[in-house]
Design a protein around this motif. Structure first.
Motif, PDB file in Angstrom:
ATOM      1  N   ALA A   1       0.814  -1.215   0.000  1.00 29.54           N
ATOM      2  CA  ALA A   1       0.000   0.000   0.000  1.00 29.54           C
ATOM      3  C   ALA A   1       0.851   1.270   0.000  1.00 29.54           C
ATOM      4  O   ALA A   1       0.411   2.319  -0.481  1.00 29.54           O
ATOM      5  CB  ALA A   1      -0.938   0.004   1.210  1.00 29.54           C
ATOM      6  N   PHE A   2       2.057   1.185   0.554  1.00 32.69           N
ATOM      7  CA  PHE A   2       2.944   2.344   0.677  1.00 32.69           C
ATOM      8  C   PHE A   2       4.308   1.998   0.083  1.00 32.69           C
ATOM      9  O   PHE A   2       5.283   1.782   0.807  1.00 32.69           O
ATOM     10  CB  PHE A   2       3.085   2.758   2.151  1.00 32.69           C
ATOM     11  N   PRO A   3       4.416   1.951  -1.227  1.00 34.77           N
ATOM     12  CA  PRO A   3       5.647   1.489  -1.876  1.00 34.77           C
ATOM     13  C   PRO A   3       6.865   2.395  -1.676  1.00 34.77           C
ATOM     14  O   PRO A   3       7.987   1.972  -1.958  1.00 34.77           O
ATOM     15  CB  PRO A   3       5.263   1.406  -3.360  1.00 34.77           C
ATOM     16  N   THR A   4       6.678   3.599  -1.172  1.00 36.27           N
ATOM     17  CA  THR A   4       7.832   4.465  -0.927  1.00 36.27           C
ATOM     18  C   THR A   4       8.577   4.088   0.351  1.00 36.27           C
ATOM     19  O   THR A   4       9.695   4.522   0.576  1.00 36.27           O
ATOM     20  CB  THR A   4       7.416   5.952  -0.847  1.00 36.27           C
ATOM     21  N   VAL A   5       7.953   3.261   1.193  1.00 36.16           N
ATOM     22  CA  VAL A   5       8.589   2.772   2.421  1.00 36.16           C
ATOM     23  C   VAL A   5       9.284   1.456   2.078  1.00 36.16           C
ATOM     24  O   VAL A   5       8.753   0.643   1.324  1.00 36.16           O
ATOM     25  CB  VAL A   5       7.547   2.562   3.540  1.00 36.16           C
ATOM     26  N   ASN A   6      10.478   1.233   2.631  1.00 34.77           N
ATOM     27  CA  ASN A   6      11.181  -0.011   2.302  1.00 34.77           C
ATOM     28  C   ASN A   6      11.125  -1.020   3.455  1.00 34.77           C
ATOM     29  O   ASN A   6      10.791  -0.682   4.583  1.00 34.77           O
ATOM     30  CB  ASN A   6      12.620   0.264   1.851  1.00 34.77           C
ATOM     31  N   LEU A   7      11.481  -2.237   3.132  1.00 38.11           N
ATOM     32  CA  LEU A   7      11.410  -3.340   4.095  1.00 38.11           C
ATOM     33  C   LEU A   7      12.302  -3.093   5.308  1.00 38.11           C
ATOM     34  O   LEU A   7      11.918  -3.410   6.433  1.00 38.11           O
ATOM     35  CB  LEU A   7      11.779  -4.655   3.411  1.00 38.11           C
ATOM     36  N   GLU A   8      13.475  -2.540   5.105  1.00 40.14           N
ATOM     37  CA  GLU A   8      14.384  -2.253   6.230  1.00 40.14           C
ATOM     38  C   GLU A   8      13.724  -1.313   7.240  1.00 40.14           C
ATOM     39  O   GLU A   8      13.836  -1.512   8.455  1.00 40.14           O
ATOM     40  CB  GLU A   8      15.678  -1.628   5.702  1.00 40.14           C
ATOM     41  N   GLN A   9      13.031  -0.306   6.750  1.00 44.45           N
ATOM     42  CA  GLN A   9      12.360   0.644   7.638  1.00 44.45           C
ATOM     43  C   GLN A   9      11.249  -0.046   8.424  1.00 44.45           C
ATOM     44  O   GLN A   9      11.134   0.136   9.634  1.00 44.45           O
ATOM     45  CB  GLN A   9      11.789   1.813   6.827  1.00 44.45           C
ATOM     46  N   VAL A  10      10.454  -0.839   7.734  1.00 43.92           N
ATOM     47  CA  VAL A  10       9.353  -1.539   8.398  1.00 43.92           C
ATOM     48  C   VAL A  10       9.888  -2.519   9.429  1.00 43.92           C
ATOM     49  O   VAL A  10       9.385  -2.599  10.557  1.00 43.92           O
ATOM     50  CB  VAL A  10       8.457  -2.250   7.353  1.00 43.92           C
ATOM     51  N   THR A  11      10.926  -3.244   9.086  1.00 41.19           N
ATOM     52  CA  THR A  11      11.523  -4.212  10.009  1.00 41.19           C
ATOM     53  C   THR A  11      12.031  -3.523  11.272  1.00 41.19           C
ATOM     54  O   THR A  11      11.835  -4.020  12.385  1.00 41.19           O
ATOM     55  CB  THR A  11      12.657  -4.983   9.312  1.00 41.19           C
ATOM     56  N   ALA A  12      12.670  -2.367  11.109  1.00 38.94           N
ATOM     57  CA  ALA A  12      13.182  -1.637  12.276  1.00 38.94           C
ATOM     58  C   ALA A  12      12.046  -1.219  13.206  1.00 38.94           C
ATOM     59  O   ALA A  12      12.167  -1.321  14.433  1.00 38.94           O
ATOM     60  CB  ALA A  12      13.968  -0.408  11.822  1.00 38.94           C
ATOM     61  N   VAL A  13      10.930  -0.789  12.644  1.00 36.15           N
ATOM     62  CA  VAL A  13       9.785  -0.394  13.478  1.00 36.15           C
ATOM     63  C   VAL A  13       9.202  -1.616  14.184  1.00 36.15           C
ATOM     64  O   VAL A  13       8.897  -1.565  15.379  1.00 36.15           O
ATOM     65  CB  VAL A  13       8.715   0.327  12.633  1.00 36.15           C
ATOM     66  N   ILE A  14       9.060  -2.707  13.465  1.00 37.25           N
ATOM     67  CA  ILE A  14       8.515  -3.928  14.076  1.00 37.25           C
ATOM     68  C   ILE A  14       9.418  -4.398  15.214  1.00 37.25           C
ATOM     69  O   ILE A  14       8.930  -4.786  16.279  1.00 37.25           O
ATOM     70  CB  ILE A  14       8.308  -5.021  13.015  1.00 37.25           C
ATOM     71  N   GLU A  15      10.718  -4.339  15.021  1.00 38.27           N
ATOM     72  CA  GLU A  15      11.646  -4.734  16.080  1.00 38.27           C
ATOM     73  C   GLU A  15      11.535  -3.806  17.291  1.00 38.27           C
ATOM     74  O   GLU A  15      11.557  -4.259  18.433  1.00 38.27           O
ATOM     75  CB  GLU A  15      13.072  -4.761  15.552  1.00 38.27           C
ATOM     76  N   ALA A  16      11.384  -2.512  17.045  1.00 37.31           N
ATOM     77  CA  ALA A  16      11.230  -1.557  18.154  1.00 37.31           C
ATOM     78  C   ALA A  16       9.928  -1.826  18.897  1.00 37.31           C
ATOM     79  O   ALA A  16       9.884  -1.738  20.131  1.00 37.31           O
ATOM     80  CB  ALA A  16      11.261  -0.123  17.629  1.00 37.31           C
ATOM     81  N   ARG A  17       8.870  -2.164  18.179  1.00 38.22           N
ATOM     82  CA  ARG A  17       7.600  -2.482  18.837  1.00 38.22           C
ATOM     83  C   ARG A  17       7.702  -3.766  19.631  1.00 38.22           C
ATOM     84  O   ARG A  17       7.075  -3.906  20.682  1.00 38.22           O
ATOM     85  CB  ARG A  17       6.468  -2.581  17.807  1.00 38.22           C
ATOM     86  N   ALA A  18       8.478  -4.726  19.164  1.00 39.67           N
ATOM     87  CA  ALA A  18       8.661  -5.978  19.909  1.00 39.67           C
ATOM     88  C   ALA A  18       9.325  -5.691  21.246  1.00 39.67           C
ATOM     89  O   ALA A  18       8.947  -6.253  22.274  1.00 39.67           O
ATOM     90  CB  ALA A  18       9.478  -6.971  19.089  1.00 39.67           C
ATOM     91  N   VAL A  19      10.291  -4.792  21.242  1.00 43.97           N
ATOM     92  CA  VAL A  19      10.945  -4.387  22.490  1.00 43.97           C
ATOM     93  C   VAL A  19       9.920  -3.722  23.406  1.00 43.97           C
ATOM     94  O   VAL A  19       9.858  -4.011  24.601  1.00 43.97           O
ATOM     95  CB  VAL A  19      12.131  -3.440  22.208  1.00 43.97           C
ATOM     96  N   GLN A  20       9.089  -2.871  22.837  1.00 49.69           N
ATOM     97  CA  GLN A  20       8.053  -2.192  23.616  1.00 49.69           C
ATOM     98  C   GLN A  20       7.139  -3.221  24.285  1.00 49.69           C
ATOM     99  O   GLN A  20       6.830  -3.118  25.464  1.00 49.69           O
ATOM    100  CB  GLN A  20       7.219  -1.283  22.706  1.00 49.69           C
ATOM    101  N   ASN A  21       6.720  -4.221  23.529  1.00 52.62           N
ATOM    102  CA  ASN A  21       5.812  -5.222  24.081  1.00 52.62           C
ATOM    103  C   ASN A  21       6.469  -6.059  25.178  1.00 52.62           C
ATOM    104  O   ASN A  21       5.824  -6.443  26.146  1.00 52.62           O
ATOM    105  CB  ASN A  21       5.284  -6.134  22.952  1.00 52.62           C
ATOM    106  N   ARG A  22       7.765  -6.343  25.030  1.00 52.50           N
ATOM    107  CA  ARG A  22       8.479  -7.104  26.065  1.00 52.50           C
ATOM    108  C   ARG A  22       8.649  -6.308  27.337  1.00 52.50           C
ATOM    109  O   ARG A  22       8.669  -6.852  28.435  1.00 52.50           O
ATOM    110  CB  ARG A  22       9.857  -7.542  25.554  1.00 52.50           C
ATOM    111  N   GLU A  23       8.757  -4.988  27.225  1.00 50.49           N
ATOM    112  CA  GLU A  23       8.994  -4.139  28.382  1.00 50.49           C
ATOM    113  C   GLU A  23       7.723  -3.787  29.130  1.00 50.49           C
ATOM    114  O   GLU A  23       7.779  -3.165  30.180  1.00 50.49           O
ATOM    115  CB  GLU A  23       9.740  -2.872  27.954  1.00 50.49           C
ATOM    116  N   ARG A  24       6.605  -4.164  28.625  1.00 50.68           N
ATOM    117  CA  ARG A  24       5.326  -3.867  29.308  1.00 50.68           C
ATOM    118  C   ARG A  24       5.149  -4.723  30.511  1.00 50.68           C
ATOM    119  O   ARG A  24       5.503  -5.767  30.730  1.00 50.68           O
ATOM    120  CB  ARG A  24       4.146  -4.099  28.360  1.00 50.68           C
TER     121      ARG A  24
END
Length: 87
Positions: free
Chosen positions: A64-87
Protein backbone atom coordinates in the motif's frame (compact mmCIF):
# COMPACT_ATOMS: atom_id res chain seq x y z
CA UNK A 1 -1.60 11.09 27.05
CA UNK A 2 -3.28 9.31 24.17
CA UNK A 3 -2.17 5.67 23.77
CA UNK A 4 -1.36 6.05 20.06
CA UNK A 5 0.87 9.05 20.73
CA UNK A 6 2.70 7.12 23.43
CA UNK A 7 3.25 4.19 21.06
CA UNK A 8 4.73 6.43 18.38
CA UNK A 9 6.96 8.16 20.93
CA UNK A 10 8.21 4.86 22.33
CA UNK A 11 8.97 3.47 18.89
CA UNK A 12 10.75 6.71 17.96
CA UNK A 13 12.90 6.49 21.12
CA UNK A 14 13.87 2.91 20.32
CA UNK A 15 14.66 3.83 16.73
CA UNK A 16 16.75 6.79 17.86
CA UNK A 17 18.91 4.41 19.88
CA UNK A 18 19.84 2.61 16.64
CA UNK A 19 23.18 3.22 14.98
CA UNK A 20 21.62 5.19 12.09
CA UNK A 21 18.09 6.19 13.16
CA UNK A 22 17.63 8.72 10.34
CA UNK A 23 17.55 5.89 7.80
CA UNK A 24 14.23 4.82 9.29
CA UNK A 25 12.21 7.72 10.72
CA UNK A 26 12.48 11.47 10.61
CA UNK A 27 10.56 14.32 12.14
CA UNK A 28 10.98 17.66 10.39
CA UNK A 29 8.69 20.69 10.82
CA UNK A 30 8.90 21.18 7.04
CA UNK A 31 7.50 17.69 6.36
CA UNK A 32 3.89 17.16 7.44
CA UNK A 33 4.29 19.64 10.29
CA UNK A 34 6.83 17.49 12.13
CA UNK A 35 4.78 14.29 12.16
CA UNK A 36 7.19 11.32 12.40
CA UNK A 37 7.47 9.88 8.88
CA UNK A 38 9.52 7.19 7.20
CA UNK A 39 12.71 8.84 5.93
CA UNK A 40 12.50 9.88 2.30
CA UNK A 41 8.69 9.70 2.28
CA UNK A 42 5.64 11.53 3.52
CA UNK A 43 4.24 8.33 5.05
CA UNK A 44 3.57 8.69 8.80
CA UNK A 45 4.94 6.10 11.20
CA UNK A 46 1.43 5.92 12.64
CA UNK A 47 0.17 4.36 9.38
CA UNK A 48 2.30 1.26 9.95
CA UNK A 49 1.25 1.01 13.59
CA UNK A 50 -2.41 1.26 12.54
CA UNK A 51 -1.93 -1.42 9.87
CA UNK A 52 -0.30 -3.83 12.31
CA UNK A 53 -2.85 -3.22 15.05
CA UNK A 54 -5.62 -3.74 12.50
CA UNK A 55 -4.32 -7.22 11.74
CA UNK A 56 -2.69 -6.36 8.41
CA UNK A 57 0.75 -7.70 7.57
CA UNK A 58 3.96 -5.84 6.88
CA UNK A 59 3.66 -7.04 3.28
CA UNK A 60 0.20 -5.45 3.02
CA UNK A 61 1.64 -2.19 4.30
CA UNK A 62 4.57 -2.27 1.88
CA UNK A 63 2.21 -2.93 -1.00
CA UNK A 64 0.00 0.00 0.00
CA UNK A 65 2.94 2.34 0.68
CA UNK A 66 5.65 1.49 -1.88
CA UNK A 67 7.83 4.47 -0.93
CA UNK A 68 8.59 2.77 2.42
CA UNK A 69 11.18 -0.01 2.30
CA UNK A 70 11.41 -3.34 4.10
CA UNK A 71 14.38 -2.25 6.23
CA UNK A 72 12.36 0.64 7.64
CA UNK A 73 9.35 -1.54 8.40
CA UNK A 74 11.52 -4.21 10.01
CA UNK A 75 13.18 -1.64 12.28
CA UNK A 76 9.78 -0.39 13.48
CA UNK A 77 8.52 -3.93 14.08
CA UNK A 78 11.65 -4.73 16.08
CA UNK A 79 11.23 -1.56 18.15
CA UNK A 80 7.60 -2.48 18.84
CA UNK A 81 8.66 -5.98 19.91
CA UNK A 82 10.94 -4.39 22.49
CA UNK A 83 8.05 -2.19 23.62
CA UNK A 84 5.81 -5.22 24.08
CA UNK A 85 8.48 -7.10 26.07
CA UNK A 86 8.99 -4.14 28.38
CA UNK A 87 5.33 -3.87 29.31
Amino acid sequence: MHRRVLQVRFVMLKLLSMEEPNRVIQSDPEIMGGTPVFTGTREPLQNLIDYLEGGESAEDFLEAFPTVNLEQVTAVIEARAVQNRER
